[in-house]
Design a protein around this motif. Structure first.
Motif, PDB file in Angstrom:
ATOM      1  N   LEU B  24       0.701  -0.880   0.149  1.00 19.09           N
ATOM      2  CA  LEU B  24      -0.297  -0.095   0.057  1.00 19.09           C
ATOM      3  C   LEU B  24       0.935   1.650  -0.382  1.00 19.09           C
ATOM      4  O   LEU B  24       0.098   2.075  -0.924  1.00 19.09           O
ATOM      5  CB  LEU B  24      -0.931  -0.037   1.400  1.00 19.09           C
ATOM      6  CG  LEU B  24      -1.550   1.854   1.898  1.00 19.09           C
ATOM      7  CD1 LEU B  24      -2.380   1.213   0.569  1.00 19.09           C
ATOM      8  CD2 LEU B  24      -2.717   0.980   2.557  1.00 19.09           C
ATOM      9  N   VAL B  25       1.877   1.448   1.466  1.00 13.35           N
ATOM     10  CA  VAL B  25       2.989   2.467   0.520  1.00 13.35           C
ATOM     11  C   VAL B  25       3.493   2.801  -0.417  1.00 13.35           C
ATOM     12  O   VAL B  25       3.777   4.174  -0.650  1.00 13.35           O
ATOM     13  CB  VAL B  25       3.473   2.441   2.122  1.00 13.35           C
ATOM     14  CG1 VAL B  25       4.700   3.550   2.258  1.00 13.35           C
ATOM     15  CG2 VAL B  25       3.115   2.342   3.821  1.00 13.35           C
ATOM     16  N   ALA B  26       4.481   1.708  -0.856  1.00 13.50           N
ATOM     17  CA  ALA B  26       4.479   1.089  -1.807  1.00 13.50           C
ATOM     18  C   ALA B  26       3.628   2.132  -2.929  1.00 13.50           C
ATOM     19  O   ALA B  26       4.622   3.475  -3.351  1.00 13.50           O
ATOM     20  CB  ALA B  26       4.775   0.012  -2.184  1.00 13.50           C
ATOM     21  N   ALA B  27       2.739   2.057  -3.306  1.00  8.06           N
ATOM     22  CA  ALA B  27       1.713   2.168  -3.883  1.00  8.06           C
ATOM     23  C   ALA B  27       1.376   3.901  -3.962  1.00  8.06           C
ATOM     24  O   ALA B  27       1.049   4.401  -5.365  1.00  8.06           O
ATOM     25  CB  ALA B  27       0.535   1.747  -4.683  1.00  8.06           C
ATOM     26  N   ARG B  28       0.763   4.078  -2.828  1.00  7.77           N
ATOM     27  CA  ARG B  28       0.376   5.456  -2.488  1.00  7.77           C
ATOM     28  C   ARG B  28       1.918   6.221  -2.901  1.00  7.77           C
ATOM     29  O   ARG B  28       1.610   8.092  -3.378  1.00  7.77           O
ATOM     30  CB  ARG B  28       0.125   5.692  -1.362  1.00  7.77           C
ATOM     31  CG  ARG B  28       0.015   7.084  -0.882  1.00  7.77           C
ATOM     32  CD  ARG B  28      -1.161   7.307   0.664  1.00  7.77           C
ATOM     33  NE  ARG B  28      -0.353   7.301   1.229  1.00  7.77           N
ATOM     34  CZ  ARG B  28      -0.411   7.185   2.949  1.00  7.77           C
ATOM     35  NH1 ARG B  28      -1.640   6.866   3.584  1.00  7.77           N
ATOM     36  NH2 ARG B  28       0.329   6.298   3.457  1.00  7.77           N
ATOM     37  N   ALA B  29       2.986   5.787  -2.613  1.00  6.03           N
ATOM     38  CA  ALA B  29       4.114   5.964  -2.793  1.00  6.03           C
ATOM     39  C   ALA B  29       4.372   6.899  -4.772  1.00  6.03           C
ATOM     40  O   ALA B  29       4.665   8.125  -4.571  1.00  6.03           O
ATOM     41  CB  ALA B  29       5.677   6.241  -2.388  1.00  6.03           C
ATOM     42  N   ARG B  30       4.317   6.182  -5.472  1.00  4.96           N
ATOM     43  CA  ARG B  30       4.051   5.870  -6.503  1.00  4.96           C
ATOM     44  C   ARG B  30       3.410   6.964  -7.037  1.00  4.96           C
ATOM     45  O   ARG B  30       3.996   7.695  -7.844  1.00  4.96           O
ATOM     46  CB  ARG B  30       4.506   3.926  -7.658  1.00  4.96           C
ATOM     47  CG  ARG B  30       4.927   4.303  -8.046  1.00  4.96           C
ATOM     48  CD  ARG B  30       4.876   2.611  -9.279  1.00  4.96           C
ATOM     49  NE  ARG B  30       5.131   1.142  -7.753  1.00  4.96           N
ATOM     50  CZ  ARG B  30       4.074   0.957  -7.834  1.00  4.96           C
ATOM     51  NH1 ARG B  30       2.524   0.745  -8.322  1.00  4.96           N
ATOM     52  NH2 ARG B  30       4.278  -0.160  -6.132  1.00  4.96           N
ATOM     53  N   LEU B  31       2.084   6.579  -6.913  1.00  3.47           N
ATOM     54  CA  LEU B  31       1.133   7.726  -7.371  1.00  3.47           C
ATOM     55  C   LEU B  31       2.446   9.286  -7.325  1.00  3.47           C
ATOM     56  O   LEU B  31       1.544  10.390  -8.378  1.00  3.47           O
ATOM     57  CB  LEU B  31       0.180   7.623  -6.579  1.00  3.47           C
ATOM     58  CG  LEU B  31      -0.780   9.080  -7.081  1.00  3.47           C
ATOM     59  CD1 LEU B  31      -1.584   7.996  -8.806  1.00  3.47           C
ATOM     60  CD2 LEU B  31      -2.298   7.830  -6.721  1.00  3.47           C
ATOM     61  N   GLY B  32       1.752   9.637  -6.393  1.00  7.80           N
ATOM     62  CA  GLY B  32       2.068  10.814  -5.418  1.00  7.80           C
ATOM     63  C   GLY B  32       3.573  10.825  -6.395  1.00  7.80           C
ATOM     64  O   GLY B  32       3.672  12.159  -6.568  1.00  7.80           O
ATOM     65  N   TRP B  33       4.641  10.415  -6.383  1.00  3.69           N
ATOM     66  CA  TRP B  33       6.364  10.960  -7.115  1.00  3.69           C
ATOM     67  C   TRP B  33       5.818  10.762  -8.462  1.00  3.69           C
ATOM     68  O   TRP B  33       6.131  11.888  -9.141  1.00  3.69           O
ATOM     69  CB  TRP B  33       7.799   9.816  -7.196  1.00  3.69           C
ATOM     70  CG  TRP B  33       7.978  10.123  -5.934  1.00  3.69           C
ATOM     71  CD1 TRP B  33       7.759   9.617  -4.796  1.00  3.69           C
ATOM     72  CD2 TRP B  33       8.601  11.101  -4.965  1.00  3.69           C
ATOM     73  NE1 TRP B  33       8.983   9.081  -3.416  1.00  3.69           N
ATOM     74  CE2 TRP B  33       9.576  10.778  -3.960  1.00  3.69           C
ATOM     75  CE3 TRP B  33       8.849  12.059  -5.976  1.00  3.69           C
ATOM     76  CZ2 TRP B  33       9.934  11.728  -3.133  1.00  3.69           C
ATOM     77  CZ3 TRP B  33      10.065  13.084  -4.774  1.00  3.69           C
ATOM     78  CH2 TRP B  33      10.294  13.497  -3.846  1.00  3.69           C
ATOM     79  N   TRP B  34       4.546   9.985  -8.901  1.00  6.68           N
ATOM     80  CA  TRP B  34       4.437  10.112 -10.809  1.00  6.68           C
ATOM     81  C   TRP B  34       3.255  11.934 -10.597  1.00  6.68           C
ATOM     82  O   TRP B  34       4.311  12.575 -11.954  1.00  6.68           O
ATOM     83  CB  TRP B  34       3.361   9.324 -10.759  1.00  6.68           C
ATOM     84  CG  TRP B  34       4.754   7.684 -11.454  1.00  6.68           C
ATOM     85  CD1 TRP B  34       5.046   6.568 -10.990  1.00  6.68           C
ATOM     86  CD2 TRP B  34       5.382   8.187 -12.759  1.00  6.68           C
ATOM     87  NE1 TRP B  34       5.668   6.332 -12.030  1.00  6.68           N
ATOM     88  CE2 TRP B  34       6.322   6.789 -12.834  1.00  6.68           C
ATOM     89  CE3 TRP B  34       5.529   9.350 -13.752  1.00  6.68           C
ATOM     90  CZ2 TRP B  34       6.476   5.956 -14.386  1.00  6.68           C
ATOM     91  CZ3 TRP B  34       6.272   8.070 -15.168  1.00  6.68           C
ATOM     92  CH2 TRP B  34       6.809   6.994 -15.274  1.00  6.68           C
ATOM     93  N   LEU B  35       2.382  11.561 -10.068  1.00  7.60           N
ATOM     94  CA  LEU B  35       1.973  12.903 -10.117  1.00  7.60           C
ATOM     95  C   LEU B  35       2.923  13.967 -10.580  1.00  7.60           C
ATOM     96  O   LEU B  35       2.885  15.531 -10.628  1.00  7.60           O
ATOM     97  CB  LEU B  35       1.013  12.764  -9.096  1.00  7.60           C
ATOM     98  CG  LEU B  35      -0.218  12.074  -9.633  1.00  7.60           C
ATOM     99  CD1 LEU B  35      -0.860  12.629  -8.453  1.00  7.60           C
ATOM    100  CD2 LEU B  35      -0.901  11.686 -10.846  1.00  7.60           C
TER     101      LEU B  35
END
Lengths: 567, 108
Positions: B24-35
């Motif tokens: 979950l944390v990895a998915a959220r961080a990935r979304l945050g960094w991509w955006l």
């Protein structure tokens, strides 16, 4: 507009924030006393003092003072954040910039907006989950408290003071302009009212003053933009065509040939003199974007909502309102070209606007809605300054009482009452300081101070926050010393830049040729924190690194986050 | 501050050992960094256009007066709001409910 003044025109080309600059400097001529505006403003003051009275009855603990008890909703907080951000300088300054040069005003608007998404994506939930009252709570979470808090407090005081000076001087000039009051009286009124809100009502009153002001400003600007669009048959193309026509006719009347005039008229549809060299362009853009995510008075608002979920919602609302406001400002600026730029009534003999270049939006208000709407917009501009200044003062008071006094000097032994007393004393001090600085800087060019505040926040607070939140290797020394290095780099380079070295201090050619230090000082901040942490082998550094896993867990899950109300 | 409070220690340990938490944390961080990267590079690209090719932004579109710079500038404003909305929608609906589920399963 071109004749605003020679000195300002020169500054406008090189200074980092010409649009804001125009609002903040430029000796305003005192206008005839505007009674409608004063009556509207008194109504606003009456309402906000009533809000303060209600809030004061519920401000008993330090938590009430700093966070309004933490029970503000995401929607309310989003409006308050937008209120903190939409200053009179950006309303009058950006519309004046568009009135003068067209397209360039839009570049500022985008720069001021893009920091909000970044703040949300990288920081919002972690900030809310780790912090309690100030952003220093977050930066210092796993570190030795005194050094990191001292850095955060120093940075807060610097950022707030420069922002405050710019606002106070702008306030004095604008009020002199809009209400016909003497400068010193205007500054004193702003100082005293802002002190009353913060002193008695704390965060709760400050938030509601922000909300009232944001709603007034958004309503007033919406009405203006609507009327402008109605006049243009709700077609942007028609609005732009008329504006280009007005500018072309103006150039013809000034003696240009038909070809030159057409070129000058058309120039308002593209970027003009805003950016001279690419380095300054990128640098200034970076300062606006990353500085937003390091402004202490904005970060403090994350702790007024109950949880991370509401914190995210507040950023969405804030971004939406601010973006909408900038679109309105754009329409208002072009509307002013068409409706104000064609009327002799709003211009003096030389073709300049009566009352100074920043009056574009104010004159447009008169062109649209007569004396009553002019009074309303003037009152909104005054209310805007008051609210922004109150938010800044509250954040400075929190840094002194919560970070310096309670943590550094009393090592956490201060009671909530002690802390509350200290924040009120600081509020009094900041109020007095704001009035004093407002008077001292009356005749100074303070345009660089807003960009300095953004550059400081981007170079000190932003790297310290990002690295302490996202890098386990960050240590106490790295955050405290490295953050201070970023801060000082931004400060020193700004002093050495043309806007300060040449224009303000009159020391000749500036050693640092660019208008914003950010492209150098932001990497300097990151690099300093990284290197110092890397070579930090102290026992404390081992503790700092060990603490990261637990901090990360709490930041991501919200376990143990300070609750909405702790009393 | 929170460091001192030890009552959550057991819960923290349990969550730290849960692979769902890390995903979950990895998915959220990935979304945050991509955006963040999208916003960052769109804005820097805009600044570079202003710095190096003013004429392109000043070029009229659709045979009228409106220049290319208008939809580009206003588009950046809309993009900032839209991406903010995307992140809040995903984080507040999907990530928050998944996190609540993880915490609940460990007795929070």
């Amino acid at each position: 507009m071109r004749a605003l003044s020679g000195a300002i025109a020169v500054t406008l080309l090189v200074a980092a924030v010409p649009a804001l600059g125009a609002a903040l400097e430029g000796e305003a001529q005192q206008q005839a006393t505007n009674w409608v505006a004063i009556a509207m403003f008194l109504a606003f003051v009456g309402l906000t003092l009533w809000i303060t009275k209600v809030a004061a009855a519920r401000t008993r603990t330090a938590s009430d003072f700093y966070t309004g008890g933490g029970g503000i909703t995401g929607f309310q907080n989003g409006l308050a954040m937008a209120g903190d951000y939409m200053s009179a300088a950006s309303f009058l300054g950006i519309s004046a910039q568009i009135f003068a040069d067209g397209y360039d005003g839009l570049i500022y608007s985008t720069g001021f907006l893009v920091g909000w998404p970044i703040m949300l994506f990288l920081m919002a939930e972690r900030l809310r989950n780790l912090g309690r009252y100030t952003f220093a709570d977050v930066v210092s979470y796993r570190f030795a408290q005194p050094p990191v808090r001292s850095f955060a407090a120093l940075s807060t005081l610097l950022v707030v003071t420069f922002y405050l000076i710019a606002q106070m001087v702008g306030a004095g000039q604008l009020i002199k302009l809009l209400f016909g009051l003497p400068y010193a009286v205007a500054v004193l009124i702003v100082g005293v009212l802002m002190m009353l809100y913060v002193l008695f009502g704390g965060m709760r009153a400050t938030t509601w003053v922000q909300i009232v002001k944001a709603v007034m400003l958004l309503c007033g600007a919406s009405f203006m933009a609507l009327m402008v669009m109605a006049q243009a048959g709700f077609s942007l193309e028609t609005l732009f065509a008329r504006a280009v026509e007005v500018k072309t006719q103006g150039a013809l009347a000034a003696g240009a040939t038909a070809g030159e005039a057409a070129e000058r008229g058309g120039s308002i549809m593209g970027p003009g003199n805003f950016i001279k060299d690419p380095v300054s362009a990128i640098s200034f853009g970076l300062a606006l974007m990353l500085g937003t995510a390091g402004l202490p008075h904005i970060l403090m608002r994350f702790f007024t909502v109950p949880d991370a979920r509401e914190a995210r919602k507040s950023v969405l609302w804030a971004t939406g309102w601010i973006g909408y406001f900038y679109v309105l400002t754009f329409i208002i600026g072009f509307g002013a070209i068409v409706l104000v730029g064609t009327s002799d009534f709003y211009q003096d003999g030389t073709g300049a606007l009566r009352g100074g270049g920043n009056m574009a939006a104010v004159h447009l208000a008169h062109a649209i809605g007569g004396d009553v709407f002019l009074g309303f917009i003037s009152a909104v501009a005054f209310a805007t300054i008051l609210a922004v200044v109150a938010g800044l003062t509250l954040s400075a008071a929190s840094a002194v009482s919560h970070d310096l006094y309670a943590t550094v000097f009393r090592h956490g032994t201060a009671t909530s009452q002690d802390e509350l007393r200290m924040s009120r004393l600081t509020t009094l001090g900041m109020g007095a300081l704001a009035v004093l600085l407002g008077l001292v800087f009356e005749h100074q060019n303070v345009a660089f101070m807003v960009s300095l505040a953004f550059a400081l926040a981007a170079s000190g607070n932003f790297p310290a926050l990002i690295l302490s939140l996202l890098w386990g290797g960050c240590t106490t020394r790295g955050a405290a010393i490295g953050g201070t290095i970023g801060l000082l780099t931004a400060f020193v380079l700004t002093v050495l830049s043309p806007a300060v070295w040449t224009d303000t201090l009159g020391m000749g050619t500036a050693p640092f040729p660019y208008s914003s230090p950010a492209i150098f000082s932001i990497p300097a901040g990151f690099l300093a924190i990284w290197l110092i942490s890397l070579f930090d082998n102290s026992p404390r550094a081992a503790l700092d690194k060990d603490g990261y896993a637990a901090q990360r867990l709490r930041a991501e899950t919200g376990i143990g986050a300070s609750s909405a109300s702790d009393h | 501050m929170g460091m001192a409070s030890g009552q959550d220690a057991a819960l923290l340990d349990a969550v730290a050992a849960d692979p769902r938490y890390h995903a979950l944390v990895a998915a959220r961080a990935r979304l945050g960094w991509w955006l963040s990267a999208v916003v960052f590079f769109c804005f820097v690209g805009y600044l570079l256009l202003i710095a190096f090719d003013k004429a392109l932004l000043a070029m009229p579109i659709g045979g009228g007066i409106t220049s290319l710079g208008i939809p580009v500038g206003l588009g950046l404003i809309v993009l900032a709001i839209a991406l903010t909305g995307v992140y809040v929608a995903v984080a507040n609906r999907r990530f928050d409910s998944q996190m609540a589920e993880i915490l609940r399963s460990h007795g929070a």
